[in-house]
Structures are given as C-alpha cells and as structure tokens.
Design a protein around this motif. Structure first.
Motif: not given
Lengths: 270, 270
Positions: B125-139, B207-209
C-alpha cells in the motif's frame, strides 16, 4: 468623524435615552458574533479584555475616541461564544446603519468580534429587557482523536455518547421548573424558576449538538444541563437520575458542569 | 517504548518496505486532520514547521526518538487544511493500530494535527501511488461582516456571489481537459491533462461550498478554479469566459487564484 460623545457608563450602569440637553439620540440594535476564546466574557471587567469593552471602544471611535455604552441582551462567561448576541447602542447623532456596521467592524478589526447587522431601532428598545426568547447551542465533538480546528470551540468527549438517550432524558427539563440544581452559586437572578421551551440533542457523525431556548436562563444553566446530560449519554445517569437532580433543587445534586468551550449564544428574539 | 528505528528519509526520499536485515516492517495507513494555519504546508522544508515533519517527529517518539518517514497521499500548500489526508508509515515492529493512533496523537499534542484513524495495511500500500481519487472542499464565507471563527479557515468574499451561476459555469471544467491555465508555474506533474470527476457549488446562508474530486490534481488547480469561479459568481465572467480560459492553455489566462485559507483536503480513495 468627530462630534460630542456620551461616555460609557461604569460597571452596572444603565444607558440613557437622552443627552443632557434633552435631545433624543438614535438607538441602534446590533447583532454580534464573537469567538469567546480571548475574552474574560461579555461583561466589562478590570482583570482582562471583555467583548463589551472592545465594542465600547470601537463605538467611541465613531465620535472622537471616548467609549460609548453598549448594553447586551445578556452576559456570556469567559470562553463562551456568540453567533447572534444582541446589544444596543445610542449614538449622539444620526448615522446611517450601514455606516455604523462598517465603522464598528473596521475598529473591531484586531478582535474576533463582528457586527453581523446594525439597524436603527425605537428609543424604548432595550437589548436585555425587551428580549422575549434566547437560544443557545452547545457543541460536543465525540471522538477519540484530539481536536484540531475545534480547540476551545467545542467540548471534546472521548467516551461514546448516546445522543438519543440524552435527548430523551432532556425532555424531563422542558417546561416550568425550579432550576436551583442547574444554577451557578453566584447567579443573580431573583428566582430560580424558569421555563425551558425546548431542548433538542442530535448527532451528525462525531458532532453532537444540543439546542435549547427559553425566555431567559440562569447563570450556568445551559452548561449545567449539558454536563449532566453527558452523564446520561455515557450511561452513568438515567432520565430518572436527572429528574431526581432537578427535584432536589440543590446545586450539590448537579452531575457535572460542561466547559464554556462548546457554548454558543445563537439568537435573541424580541 | 524503545527499539531500533528506521530514520526518516531526506527530502524527496521514498519509503522502504524492508529493514536492512530483510525483515518486513508493518505498514500503517493514517487518516489525518490538520489546521494548516501554523504550517509551511505538508512537505518537510528547511524554512519552517511542516505537517510531515511534525508527524515524523511524533512517529519517532514511538521508538526512541529518531524521526520515522511518513509518506503523504499528496502535498498541501502553506495554510491549506485537511480533514482526511492519508499517509503511510512503516514501524520497525508490530504495534496494534489502536496504540499507534493514541501514541501519535499524544506526541502530536501541541500541534493542531490529529490522527483520526490508524490501521495496519498491506506492505505494497502506498499513500500516494495507490490513490484512485482525491476530494477537496473550498469554503467561502460570503458576507459583509469580517470573519471571527473562520479567520484563516475560509475565503472572506464581501461582494455577493451567485452560487448557482458558479455551479453552472463549473460544469464546463468537468471531464478530461488540459488544465495548463489552472496550474501553478512550478507544478511538477508530467502532464497538464487531468480528469475532473465533478464540481459542485452550493450555498447555505452565507456559506458557499465548492466540492471537487479527481484521481489527482495539478498544483494550485483547486484554488485556481475557485478563484476563477468567484469572478463568475460576481458577474465579471461568464461560463463562456471560463471556457475560453481553459481552452487558452495558458496560465496568463487565469482569472484569479483563491487564497489557501478556504481549501480542505477532504478524502482519499484507494
């Protein structure tokens, strides 16, 4: 802006509706938000920075520098927050409300206090005595990991809490009761009898929220209720224990007083 | 606890799965929350405190004091926050995951960084290379009054924003595109072509998200998109202007880069 000012009253002083010359001064209703962490509480004190003093300083900057009296709808303790505290302020001359809000916020800048709204109001409006309902929220973060964003902004409880059981038990407190058990020893209210309109306890993931409203609250009442409900949530107390504590009318029967961190003064109705 | 440790790798170093003697070391997956305000960002740097360095120090305290390498799923810039960053860590001997979480949190204590979850994971398992999706929020907090609780935790925008228009325009960015316009000049990704899975812009009161997800993002991509959508929200740009900026494949066509304050790294999928 530079014109004659009315100085802030001393501790415990009440605001006046008129200048010495008998001229009516416009009264403004302010809706306030503040992060309670850096303050000794709402009320002006000798021993540290209060929200009231910071506001009175800012109001004074509208008219040459001498602080102007600001009267809140109620006090909040050191470390307690507000999202909808209300206060009133008399200005020595007409200024439009939009300018009042902007100028106060400008002068409040270094402090985590904001005027969310300002409106000119009737001369007999009184932030404290005209209030018909007050609403509080208490935030608990119920998780094993320590707090990051919420340090000082919520009560961190590690032991798993049953929010449904807390909600159920809390209903025993709704209505008119003698809340002596849930009252600070130095509470200055004339009577310990208060009418709680509602208490709701809900969970959203690790966040537990307690919402409550009443015409007025005793000193420490919301925190004392929350602390005791936490004992119910962890299974140490039953709804019956809570009822017994209420009936005891004795501060010594109190389960636990919750820390100020999670308490938010949300709204005042008039 | 006192036993031989594997030291943290130098900048850019990759973690190893085995000790010098060939013995397999247990790998842990950590889910992390941090308030980015006091940090120079995720990555270890000479010029200030990084989240990674603070974690590596804490991990080292599990085994005698020498920092242990911690590998994140991706970097975050100075002032950017996380509610679900993921990292992996190899420990020189078996320790149960519950103890790893508790001990790391104990040693992280002065810093606003918390290990929300720790679990032992496969050696590959590799935190960076095994990742398949990343999620961000902007407030974004869209109001006239200055921020109190949210200072450094959201972008304060005074001019009224049309969140529906922002959402509508944002849909032009969904899918596979060359995002050169929305990329930091020093972005190290091999290709500017990325596939945005979704962008949603919603409003709840002031609040805008903005929520967005992709397999991976370019450096500054989420902030560049947010900044440009703010121009749409205030009516300065249309959806067509946004589309033209994307098609320009030129950083000079960027409308605006949003500040780090409002960005939260929410979740990584594997």
């Amino acid at each position: 802006m530079d014109f004659p000012c009315r100085p802030a009253a001393g501790p415990g002083g009440r605001s006046r509706d008129e200048t010495a010359s008998g001229q009516t001064m416009p009264r403004f209703k302010l809706t306030l938000e503040y992060d309670g962490r850096p303050f000794v509480g709402w009320q002006r004190q000798e021993n540290g920075l209060s929200v009231q003093a910071v506001l009175e300083q800012a109001a004074g900057m509208l008219c040459g520098g001498t602080p102007l009296a600001v009267t809140g709808s109620g006090r909040t303790d050191a470390g307690v927050h507000a999202r909808g505290q209300v206060a009133h302020l008399d200005l020595p001359r007409a200024i439009d409300a939009h300018t009042v809000q902007g100028a106060l916020n400008y002068h409040l800048k270094p402090h985590p206090v904001a005027v969310l709204a300002a409106e000119e109001t009737a001369a007999d409006f009184h932030a404290r005595f005209s209030a018909t309902a007050r609403h509080y929220r208490y935030r608990i973060v119920n998780r094993r990991a320590p707090l990051t964003f919420d340090r000082g902004l919520a009560w961190h409880v590690i032991v798993p809490l049953d929010a449904d059981a807390m909600h159920d038990a809390a209903q025993a407190l709704v209505g008119r009761h003698d809340f002596t058990t849930f009252r600070h020893s130095q509470c200055q209210a004339k009577s310990p009898v208060k009418t709680l309109d509602y208490i709701r306890v809900t969970r959203d993931g690790e966040d537990i929220r307690l919402e409550t409203g009443a015409r007025s609250f005793l000193h420490h009442q919301a925190r004392s209720i929350t602390g005791t409900l936490k004992l119910v949530g962890e299974g140490k107390w039953t709804r019956r224990d809570l009822r017994h504590a209420l009936d005891a009318r004795d501060r010594a029967a109190l389960g636990l007083n919750a820390p100020p961190d999670g308490l938010y003064f949300m709204k005042v109705e008039y």
